[in-house]
Design a protein around this motif. Structure first.
Motif, PDB file in Angstrom:
ATOM      1  N   ARG A   1      13.631   9.317  -8.041  1.00 16.12           N
ATOM      2  CA  ARG A   1      14.051  10.238  -6.680  1.00 16.12           C
ATOM      3  C   ARG A   1      12.607  10.522  -6.631  1.00 16.12           C
ATOM      4  O   ARG A   1      12.683  11.811  -5.954  1.00 16.12           O
ATOM      5  N   ALA A   2      11.295  10.898  -7.271  1.00 16.95           N
ATOM      6  CA  ALA A   2      10.051  11.395  -7.635  1.00 16.95           C
ATOM      7  C   ALA A   2       9.900  10.700  -6.099  1.00 16.95           C
ATOM      8  O   ALA A   2       9.587   9.814  -5.492  1.00 16.95           O
ATOM      9  N   LYS A   3       8.361  11.422  -5.483  1.00 17.15           N
ATOM     10  CA  LYS A   3       7.304  10.957  -4.757  1.00 17.15           C
ATOM     11  C   LYS A   3       6.650  10.996  -5.069  1.00 17.15           C
ATOM     12  O   LYS A   3       5.691  10.473  -4.643  1.00 17.15           O
ATOM     13  N   THR A   4       6.540  12.007  -6.083  1.00 16.33           N
ATOM     14  CA  THR A   4       5.014  12.054  -6.616  1.00 16.33           C
ATOM     15  C   THR A   4       5.078  11.658  -8.161  1.00 16.33           C
ATOM     16  O   THR A   4       5.706  11.989  -9.107  1.00 16.33           O
ATOM     17  N   LEU A   5       3.990  10.798  -8.442  1.00 18.09           N
ATOM     18  CA  LEU A   5       4.014  10.268 -10.198  1.00 18.09           C
ATOM     19  C   LEU A   5       2.522  10.598 -10.854  1.00 18.09           C
ATOM     20  O   LEU A   5       1.849   9.596  -9.946  1.00 18.09           O
ATOM     21  N   ARG A   6       2.273  11.095 -11.911  1.00 19.57           N
ATOM     22  CA  ARG A   6       1.653  11.502 -12.418  1.00 19.57           C
ATOM     23  C   ARG A   6       1.255  11.218 -14.183  1.00 19.57           C
ATOM     24  O   ARG A   6       2.899  11.528 -14.713  1.00 19.57           O
TER      25      ARG A   6
ATOM     26  N   CYS B   1      -2.955   0.691 -20.171  1.00 17.81           N
ATOM     27  CA  CYS B   1      -2.729   2.562 -20.507  1.00 17.81           C
ATOM     28  C   CYS B   1      -1.910   2.930 -19.238  1.00 17.81           C
ATOM     29  O   CYS B   1      -0.682   3.662 -20.373  1.00 17.81           O
ATOM     30  N   ILE B   2      -1.581   2.355 -18.289  1.00 17.61           N
ATOM     31  CA  ILE B   2      -0.253   2.471 -17.809  1.00 17.61           C
ATOM     32  C   ILE B   2       1.338   2.302 -18.209  1.00 17.61           C
ATOM     33  O   ILE B   2       1.792   2.820 -18.881  1.00 17.61           O
ATOM     34  N   GLN B   3       1.012   0.541 -18.474  1.00 13.62           N
ATOM     35  CA  GLN B   3       2.153   0.387 -18.845  1.00 13.62           C
ATOM     36  C   GLN B   3       2.709   0.930 -20.631  1.00 13.62           C
ATOM     37  O   GLN B   3       3.910   1.082 -20.556  1.00 13.62           O
ATOM     38  N   ALA B   4       1.401   1.103 -21.200  1.00 20.06           N
ATOM     39  CA  ALA B   4       2.225   1.803 -22.569  1.00 20.06           C
ATOM     40  C   ALA B   4       2.759   3.051 -21.960  1.00 20.06           C
ATOM     41  O   ALA B   4       3.850   3.389 -22.543  1.00 20.06           O
ATOM     42  N   THR B   5       2.127   3.769 -21.699  1.00 18.88           N
ATOM     43  CA  THR B   5       2.578   5.152 -21.904  1.00 18.88           C
ATOM     44  C   THR B   5       3.824   5.446 -20.738  1.00 18.88           C
ATOM     45  O   THR B   5       5.121   6.443 -21.176  1.00 18.88           O
ATOM     46  N   LEU B   6       4.383   4.302 -19.678  1.00 15.64           N
ATOM     47  CA  LEU B   6       5.987   4.475 -18.908  1.00 15.64           C
ATOM     48  C   LEU B   6       6.583   4.568 -20.216  1.00 15.64           C
ATOM     49  O   LEU B   6       8.182   4.703 -19.838  1.00 15.64           O
ATOM     50  N   SER B   7       5.935   2.999 -20.883  1.00 17.29           N
ATOM     51  CA  SER B   7       6.930   2.707 -21.938  1.00 17.29           C
ATOM     52  C   SER B   7       7.545   3.434 -22.708  1.00 17.29           C
ATOM     53  O   SER B   7       8.888   3.273 -22.908  1.00 17.29           O
ATOM     54  N   ASP B   8       6.756   3.987 -23.087  1.00 21.25           N
ATOM     55  CA  ASP B   8       6.505   5.189 -24.647  1.00 21.25           C
ATOM     56  C   ASP B   8       7.307   6.020 -23.846  1.00 21.25           C
ATOM     57  O   ASP B   8       8.488   6.896 -24.229  1.00 21.25           O
TER      58      ASP B   8
ATOM     59  N   ASP C   1      17.729  20.054 -12.150  1.00 18.07           N
ATOM     60  CA  ASP C   1      17.243  20.099 -10.802  1.00 18.07           C
ATOM     61  C   ASP C   1      15.857  18.847 -10.792  1.00 18.07           C
ATOM     62  O   ASP C   1      15.182  19.079 -11.474  1.00 18.07           O
ATOM     63  N   LEU C   2      16.232  17.230 -10.458  1.00 22.17           N
ATOM     64  CA  LEU C   2      14.913  16.213 -10.194  1.00 22.17           C
ATOM     65  C   LEU C   2      14.194  16.653  -9.549  1.00 22.17           C
ATOM     66  O   LEU C   2      14.409  17.330  -8.708  1.00 22.17           O
ATOM     67  N   GLN C   3      12.443  16.387  -9.905  1.00 23.10           N
ATOM     68  CA  GLN C   3      11.385  17.670  -9.180  1.00 23.10           C
ATOM     69  C   GLN C   3      11.194  15.966  -8.001  1.00 23.10           C
ATOM     70  O   GLN C   3      11.548  14.855  -8.372  1.00 23.10           O
ATOM     71  N   ASP C   4      10.024  16.671  -7.395  1.00 22.28           N
ATOM     72  CA  ASP C   4       9.521  15.596  -6.398  1.00 22.28           C
ATOM     73  C   ASP C   4       8.482  15.518  -6.971  1.00 22.28           C
ATOM     74  O   ASP C   4       8.068  13.884  -7.097  1.00 22.28           O
TER      75      ASP C   4
ATOM     76  N   THR D   1      15.355   6.386 -15.429  1.00 25.98           N
ATOM     77  CA  THR D   1      14.741   5.075 -14.376  1.00 25.98           C
ATOM     78  C   THR D   1      15.562   5.574 -12.583  1.00 25.98           C
ATOM     79  O   THR D   1      14.572   6.307 -11.788  1.00 25.98           O
ATOM     80  N   VAL D   2      16.430   7.127 -13.089  1.00 24.75           N
ATOM     81  CA  VAL D   2      16.550   8.275 -12.051  1.00 24.75           C
ATOM     82  C   VAL D   2      15.978   9.039 -11.408  1.00 24.75           C
ATOM     83  O   VAL D   2      15.777   8.866 -10.238  1.00 24.75           O
ATOM     84  N   GLN D   3      14.754   9.151 -12.654  1.00 26.79           N
ATOM     85  CA  GLN D   3      13.978  10.040 -12.515  1.00 26.79           C
ATOM     86  C   GLN D   3      12.651   9.645 -11.806  1.00 26.79           C
ATOM     87  O   GLN D   3      11.947  10.221 -10.376  1.00 26.79           O
ATOM     88  N   LEU D   4      12.562   8.664 -11.745  1.00 29.89           N
ATOM     89  CA  LEU D   4      11.608   8.100 -11.275  1.00 29.89           C
ATOM     90  C   LEU D   4      12.475   7.543  -9.707  1.00 29.89           C
ATOM     91  O   LEU D   4      11.200   7.387  -9.010  1.00 29.89           O
TER      92      LEU D   4
END
Length: 276
Positions: free
Chosen positions: A18-23, A50-57, A68-71, A13-16
């Motif tokens: 702080r991120a500016k781009t999500l791939r 697919c998006i839901q399952a990938t994020l959940s996994d 360090d946390l990445q953009d 959750t912290v990584q998400l």
């Protein structure tokens, strides 16, 4: 409650946040048992699942990081990867369709480079593009297509793509593009939901200039902003996702040439956090 799992989810959750781009990389849907059980009714539903399952996994498997946390946050499932081995590359045909949700040539290069990296290939055999819809009330024009096509041509010249194609162009616009382009379109995808029979003038033009006509059932808007945000919210189990906007979606397939079977297929997705 599983304290270790709670810590993992907190880290993700912290990584998400702080991120500016999500791939996202869904990995090979042919092998993902979780996805094989689903029978989506449309390409939009498949992408959402697919998006839901990938994020959940990804959230359930993320390890605490000391770096360090990445953009840019890349969410992928290593065991679901579908890299192509060098010795089998000649037997495989790698095709992709790129849906641009926002205008911008840089997105095309980013998508192609990510696909090549994830599949471990130096070149995609073919890429068809579905550019952003024209402004409401306007029809698609050559001027609207040219910036994206010029970027595709550059990728062909640098040997990142072997052949490039279009989507949903009528005969007049396809002819305009063909006459203008330095690298000619090798294919044009036609949605039979909007025309039950292939238009005769389009068929004749395509035959004369050796352009392959391919049918598809993709909607004009593959995924709405609201649907994307809902998929992220459900997959990541976070309350607010309204600051994320979908940039592009690349759907790929890897086919064994000699057998005509799909070895792998999947999606790459890119989103950016809206500027405050």
């Amino acid at each position: 409650m599983d304290l270790q799992n709670t810590d993992v989810n907190a880290e993700a959750t912290v990584q998400l946040s702080r991120a500016k781009t999500l791939r996202l990389h869904t990995g090979n849907l042919v092998n993902r048992s979780r996805m094989k059980k689903k029978c989506p009714g449309s390409p939009s539903e498949e992408l959402r699942d697919c998006i839901q399952a990938t994020l959940s996994d990804w959230f359930s498997s993320t390890k605490p990081s000391t770096t360090d946390l990445q953009d840019t946050l890349v969410c992928s499932i290593p065991e679901a990867a579908d890299a192509i081995k060098p010795e089998e590359r000649e037997e495989m045909k790698v095709s992709a369709k790129l849906f641009l949700c926002e205008a911008g040539q840089s997105a095309i290069r980013e998508a192609v480079e990510m696909a090549s990296q994830m599949l471990t290939v130096s070149q995609l055999d073919s890429v068809s593009i579905a550019p952003p819809c024209a402004p409401e009330g306007d029809s698609q024009t050559l001027a609207h297509l040219q910036p994206a096509w010029e970027e595709l041509e550059a990728l062909v010249k640098s040997r990142k793509i072997a052949a490039i194609g279009t989507s949903d162009l009528d005969k007049d616009l396809l002819e305009q593009l063909y006459n203008w382009a330095q690298v000619k379109p090798s294919s044009n995808q036609v949605n039979l939901a909007s025309c039950c029979v292939m238009p005769p003038d389009l068929t004749a033009f395509a035959k004369e200039f050796d352009i392959q006509l391919i049918t598809h059932n993709d909607p004009k808007e593959l995924m709405s902003a609201a649907a994307f945000q809902e998929a992220v919210r459900e997959g990541a189990r976070v309350l607010s996702t309204t600051d994320w906007r979908l940039e592009w979606v690349l759907r790929y397939s890897v086919i064994v040439k000699s057998r005509g079977i799909i070895k792998s297929k999947g999606y790459l997705v890119s989103a950016k956090r809206a500027s405050p």
